[in-house]
Design a protein around this motif. Structure first.
Motif, PDB file in Angstrom:
ATOM      1  N   UNK A  58      -1.314  30.364  76.426  1.00  0.00           N
ATOM      2  CA  UNK A  58      -0.222  30.568  75.476  1.00  0.00           C
ATOM      3  C   UNK A  58      -0.681  30.399  74.034  1.00  0.00           C
ATOM      4  N   UNK A  59      -1.604  29.471  73.791  1.00  0.00           N
ATOM      5  CA  UNK A  59      -2.054  29.250  72.411  1.00  0.00           C
ATOM      6  C   UNK A  59      -2.789  30.469  71.849  1.00  0.00           C
ATOM      7  N   UNK A  60      -3.239  31.365  72.732  1.00  0.00           N
ATOM      8  CA  UNK A  60      -3.953  32.557  72.288  1.00  0.00           C
ATOM      9  C   UNK A  60      -3.082  33.813  72.377  1.00  0.00           C
ATOM     10  N   UNK A  61      -1.810  33.634  72.736  1.00  0.00           N
ATOM     11  CA  UNK A  61      -0.931  34.800  72.863  1.00  0.00           C
ATOM     12  C   UNK A  61       0.484  34.467  72.386  1.00  0.00           C
ATOM     13  N   UNK A  62       1.312  33.860  73.247  1.00  0.00           N
ATOM     14  CA  UNK A  62       2.718  33.650  72.918  1.00  0.00           C
ATOM     15  C   UNK A  62       2.939  32.654  71.779  1.00  0.00           C
ATOM     16  N   UNK A  63       1.946  31.835  71.454  1.00  0.00           N
ATOM     17  CA  UNK A  63       2.063  30.896  70.341  1.00  0.00           C
ATOM     18  C   UNK A  63       1.411  31.426  69.066  1.00  0.00           C
ATOM     19  N   UNK A  64       0.945  32.670  69.103  1.00  0.00           N
ATOM     20  CA  UNK A  64       0.322  33.270  67.916  1.00  0.00           C
ATOM     21  C   UNK A  64       1.370  34.042  67.118  1.00  0.00           C
ATOM     22  N   UNK A  65       1.924  33.380  66.132  1.00  0.00           N
ATOM     23  CA  UNK A  65       2.939  34.022  65.314  1.00  0.00           C
ATOM     24  C   UNK A  65       2.431  35.245  64.584  1.00  0.00           C
ATOM     25  N   UNK A  66       1.168  35.217  64.155  1.00  0.00           N
ATOM     26  CA  UNK A  66       0.626  36.366  63.431  1.00  0.00           C
ATOM     27  C   UNK A  66       0.561  37.606  64.314  1.00  0.00           C
ATOM     28  N   UNK A  67       0.150  37.420  65.587  1.00  0.00           N
ATOM     29  CA  UNK A  67       0.066  38.553  66.510  1.00  0.00           C
ATOM     30  C   UNK A  67       1.456  39.111  66.825  1.00  0.00           C
ATOM     31  N   UNK A  68       2.434  38.232  66.947  1.00  0.00           N
ATOM     32  CA  UNK A  68       3.792  38.683  67.260  1.00  0.00           C
ATOM     33  C   UNK A  68       4.403  39.414  66.066  1.00  0.00           C
ATOM     34  N   UNK A  69       4.171  38.907  64.870  1.00  0.00           N
ATOM     35  CA  UNK A  69       4.677  39.601  63.681  1.00  0.00           C
ATOM     36  C   UNK A  69       4.026  40.975  63.518  1.00  0.00           C
ATOM     37  N   UNK A  70       2.736  41.049  63.808  1.00  0.00           N
ATOM     38  CA  UNK A  70       2.059  42.341  63.727  1.00  0.00           C
ATOM     39  C   UNK A  70       2.631  43.322  64.743  1.00  0.00           C
ATOM     40  N   UNK A  71       2.954  42.818  65.949  1.00  0.00           N
ATOM     41  CA  UNK A  71       3.567  43.671  66.977  1.00  0.00           C
ATOM     42  C   UNK A  71       4.929  44.173  66.511  1.00  0.00           C
ATOM     43  N   UNK A  72       5.685  43.309  65.821  1.00  0.00           N
ATOM     44  CA  UNK A  72       6.992  43.720  65.306  1.00  0.00           C
ATOM     45  C   UNK A  72       6.835  44.794  64.232  1.00  0.00           C
ATOM     46  N   UNK A  73       5.861  44.619  63.356  1.00  0.00           N
ATOM     47  CA  UNK A  73       5.638  45.618  62.305  1.00  0.00           C
ATOM     48  C   UNK A  73       5.253  46.970  62.904  1.00  0.00           C
ATOM     49  N   UNK A  74       4.290  46.950  63.838  1.00  0.00           N
ATOM     50  CA  UNK A  74       3.800  48.208  64.413  1.00  0.00           C
ATOM     51  C   UNK A  74       4.888  48.940  65.191  1.00  0.00           C
ATOM     52  N   UNK A  75       5.761  48.188  65.845  1.00  0.00           N
ATOM     53  CA  UNK A  75       6.794  48.814  66.684  1.00  0.00           C
ATOM     54  C   UNK A  75       8.036  49.202  65.898  1.00  0.00           C
ATOM     55  N   UNK A  76       8.159  48.686  64.669  1.00  0.00           N
ATOM     56  CA  UNK A  76       9.346  48.984  63.881  1.00  0.00           C
ATOM     57  C   UNK A  76      10.547  48.138  64.240  1.00  0.00           C
ATOM     58  N   UNK A  77      10.331  47.002  64.888  1.00  0.00           N
ATOM     59  CA  UNK A  77      11.437  46.114  65.247  1.00  0.00           C
ATOM     60  C   UNK A  77      12.031  45.488  63.991  1.00  0.00           C
ATOM     61  N   UNK A  78      13.354  45.408  63.952  1.00  0.00           N
ATOM     62  CA  UNK A  78      14.036  44.826  62.795  1.00  0.00           C
ATOM     63  C   UNK A  78      14.206  43.315  62.915  1.00  0.00           C
ATOM     64  N   UNK A  79      14.123  42.825  64.143  1.00  0.00           N
ATOM     65  CA  UNK A  79      14.381  41.403  64.369  1.00  0.00           C
ATOM     66  C   UNK A  79      13.533  40.912  65.532  1.00  0.00           C
TER      67      UNK A  79
END
Length: 662
Positions: free
Chosen positions: A56-77
């Motif tokens: 989890x510390x290398x995936x679900x706890x990585x806020x930077x990776x999740x924010x990048x996924x949101x940017x790339x996908x166009x998610x608003x929230x």
């Protein structure tokens, strides 16, 4: 309203958020680690983005990776679910700075409630009742002991930044305080990176009652009544229900006001839970506020007729709360049980493996199942081993309790060990059935919760024996003459049908049984006793008449294990082959193996050391818990095959161990 959101979580909460979004016409983006590539939430979402390796510390706890996924996908929230980043103020702040809505409270509110000492000071100013105690900054041992002496024993030492029962100790005497404090601080530093503690009066026979609160950005705050979460094991909730049994209208109103006062004190927006300790005399004290949706929120949804995930989405989008306080009311009673892959009879050791058979109760107006897995999915060592949440509702508590008993009996799981039998024993205890609730209920009911090790009903042995013979894999047949009567395997003999002799084990008892049958008429001999049975086993459905009683069960054969799922829940039998097992016991002699995949935390014994049975040999970390593996007998540790930091697989040889000859 949003058109696309990203779910920064996994398991049943991710599946639940996706279902609500689908109903509202909102597109969803799932994130997943390497271990969750084929997970159910990934299959259900409209899009899915990989964010890193299994830990989890290398995936679900990585806020930077999740924010990048949101940017790339166009998610608003981003919906954080619970756990992982759901109460991470830095992540909430990063979302705001990136122009992406965090579906939860503000970073300031999360910070205000994240430190227990600071939160209690804030609550004191807001007039919310507090447990008598010391919540200040001075942390010297002698000073804290003086505070404890003044409060009066027993006291509870609690990690200020903690949760989940870690960094918590009860102390009954001043002489024991310093040692307990040091232990608590070490655990708090290790778990949370912060050794700061607070000291509070320990409330005898406490109940854990929490209030669901909701705020919007227009200044409105409501509560959706209470949940009783008193049934706990090691400070972890096991059963939850709403409303709390025995709650008077006056106490409900007072606790609801205290909870909404707490939320207003931090300008709270979104779903939150204010947790209280309740004393037998009716007094209640603020414990903490969870700034997120709780695992047990479905019981609140059932009794109020709301969808709290939908409320989260609407409030995060800037809308007004869907209901006012006056429009909210309680209807009926709801219970929730958490079905885990864990072995309750072995200290609740987590169980990993593939769900080769999974059948859960059918959903209805009275039964709801929130699951993050399906048949064929794997329970891995990387995350919480929850299989599903079972939630039931009925017009009153007694009726809901009957539905919960049946729902637990209807759970069919093969591939991992579950706590279903333990949960069923728990809801049938006198204390729970009669609502004599407090946080020590499980300890108080140890005798009733222990598995029944007595010899089982003879009819059950007979059913298992018939099922074992009827489901035995066929031996090879000569393809040159497949219809020859000499290749038949039905035990036919001139004069009398031959007996199939099998050895079964159930609840640590082994029995040799002789079975004769032709597919519809059977006899089963165990020792000097023979039972006659008539019936069929077709497509896994067993229907058998024994001694005038009709027995029905689902039969699942999984290698050497035979599972019978019937009216009284699951029964597991093991088929033994004495010859092959003797060969295997020789091969396994002198080895200690890993009971599950995990990471080695520490080796505890110097090679060459003689130890006694039960001596700790090494520590294995799996599923967010540490497990100490012990010597199986008196003997000598000759060496280790692993060292601290190594990742090991299920069944890996860890220790060379030689038992002392008796």
């Amino acid at each position: 309203m949003f058109t696309k959101i990203l779910i920064a979580n996994r398991g049943e909460i991710a599946c639940r958020v996706i279902a609500t979004c689908q109903r509202l016409g909102i597109a969803t983006v799932a994130v997943y680690s390497e271990a969750d590539r084929d997970a159910r939430h990934v299959r259900l979402a409209d899009e899915a983005v990989a964010i890193g390796p299994a830990p989890a510390r290398e995936s679900y706890l990585r806020g930077d990776a999740i924010l990048e996924a949101a940017r790339r996908s166009g998610a608003q929230a981003i919906h954080p679910g619970y756990g992982f980043l759901s109460e991470n103020a830095d992540f909430a702040q990063a979302c705001a700075e990136a122009g992406i809505v965090f579906i939860g409270p503000s970073a300031a509110a999360i910070r205000a409630m994240g430190d227990k000492s600071a939160a209690k000071a804030l609550m004191q100013r807001a007039g919310v009742p507090l447990t008598p105690g010391y919540h200040g900054q001075i942390q010297t041992p002698e000073f804290l002991r003086e505070q404890a002496d003044g409060i009066g024993y027993p006291v509870l030492i609690k990690a200020s930044a903690g949760g989940g029962g870690k960094g918590m100790r009860r102390v009954d005497d001043s002489a024991d305080f310093i040692e307990a404090l040091a232990s608590c601080q070490r655990e708090a530093q290790s778990a949370f990176g912060n050794a700061h503690v607070l000291v509070e009066k320990y409330v005898e026979r406490p109940r854990h009652i929490e209030i669901q609160v909701f705020g919007d950005s227009h200044g409105n705050v409501v509560h959706l009544f209470e949940r009783d979460c008193s049934v706990q094991r090691r400070h972890q909730k096991v059963l939850e229900e709403a409303p709390a049994p025995g709650m008077t209208p006056g106490r409900r109103a007072a606790m609801g006001k205290a909870a909404t006062d707490a939320a207003r004190a931090v300008n709270y927006v979104g779903a939150g839970t204010v947790e209280f300790i309740a004393a037998p005399d009716g007094a209640f004290f603020f414990m903490e506020m969870n700034t997120r949706l709780q695992v047990e929120h479905p019981v609140t949804e059932y009794i109020t007729g709301t969808d709290l995930v939908e409320w989260q989405l609407r409030v995060a989008a800037g809308q007004v709360l869907p209901k006012t306080q006056e429009q909210l009311s309680i209807h009926g009673h709801a219970l929730e049980a958490r079905l885990y892959a864990e072995d309750a009879d072995r200290g609740f050791l987590p169980s990993t493996g593939t769900l080769r058979h999974l059948r859960l109760p059918a959903g209805s107006a009275h039964v709801r199942v929130d699951a993050g897995v399906e048949q064929g999915d794997a329970i891995t060592p990387f995350y919480d081993p929850m299989i599903a949440k079972l939630i039931v509702w009925d017009v009153d508590r007694d009726a809901a309790l009957r539905r919960m008993r049946q729902a637990l009996a209807d759970c069919e799981v093969v591939g991992v060990t579950t706590n279903a039998a333990f949960l069923r024993r728990l809801v049938m205890t006198g204390s729970f059935a009669q609502a004599r609730l407090d946080t020590a209920l499980i300890e108080r009911e140890q005798a009733a919760l222990a598995p029944n090790e007595e010899d089982s009903d003879p009819a059950l042995w007979a059913l298992a024996a018939i099922a074992a013979v009827a489901t035995a894999p066929p031996a090879s047949i000569d393809a040159r003459d497949p219809h020859s009567p000499w290749q038949a395997q039905d035990g036919w003999r001139l004069g009398v049908r031959a007996a199939h002799r099998i050895t079964l084990e159930h609840r640590h008892t082994q029995q040799l049984l002789a079975v004769r049958g032709d597919g519809q008429t059977w006899s089963v001999t165990r020792g000097d006793h023979t039972l006659q049975a008539t019936g069929t086993l077709s497509g896994g459905a067993l229907r058998m008449q024994i001694g005038g009683q009709l027995h029905r069960a689902t039969v699942i054969r999984d290698g050497a294990e035979l599972h019978l799922f019937g009216r009284d829940g699951a029964q597991r039998f093991t088929l033994h082959d004495p010859v092959s097992e003797a060969d295997q016991s020789v091969a396994d002699a002198g080895r200690l193996t890993a009971p599950m995949p995990g990471r080695i935390v520490a080796t505890l014994v110097t090679p060459g050391t003689q130890v006694q049975r039960g001596a700790p040999l090494l520590v294995l970390e799996a599923m967010k818990m540490e497990h100490t593996l012990q010597a199986p007998a008196d003997g000598t540790v000759h060496g280790y095959h692993v060292r601290a930091g190594d990742q090991v697989t299920d069944g890996a040889v860890l220790v060379d161990f030689e038992a002392t000859a008796s």
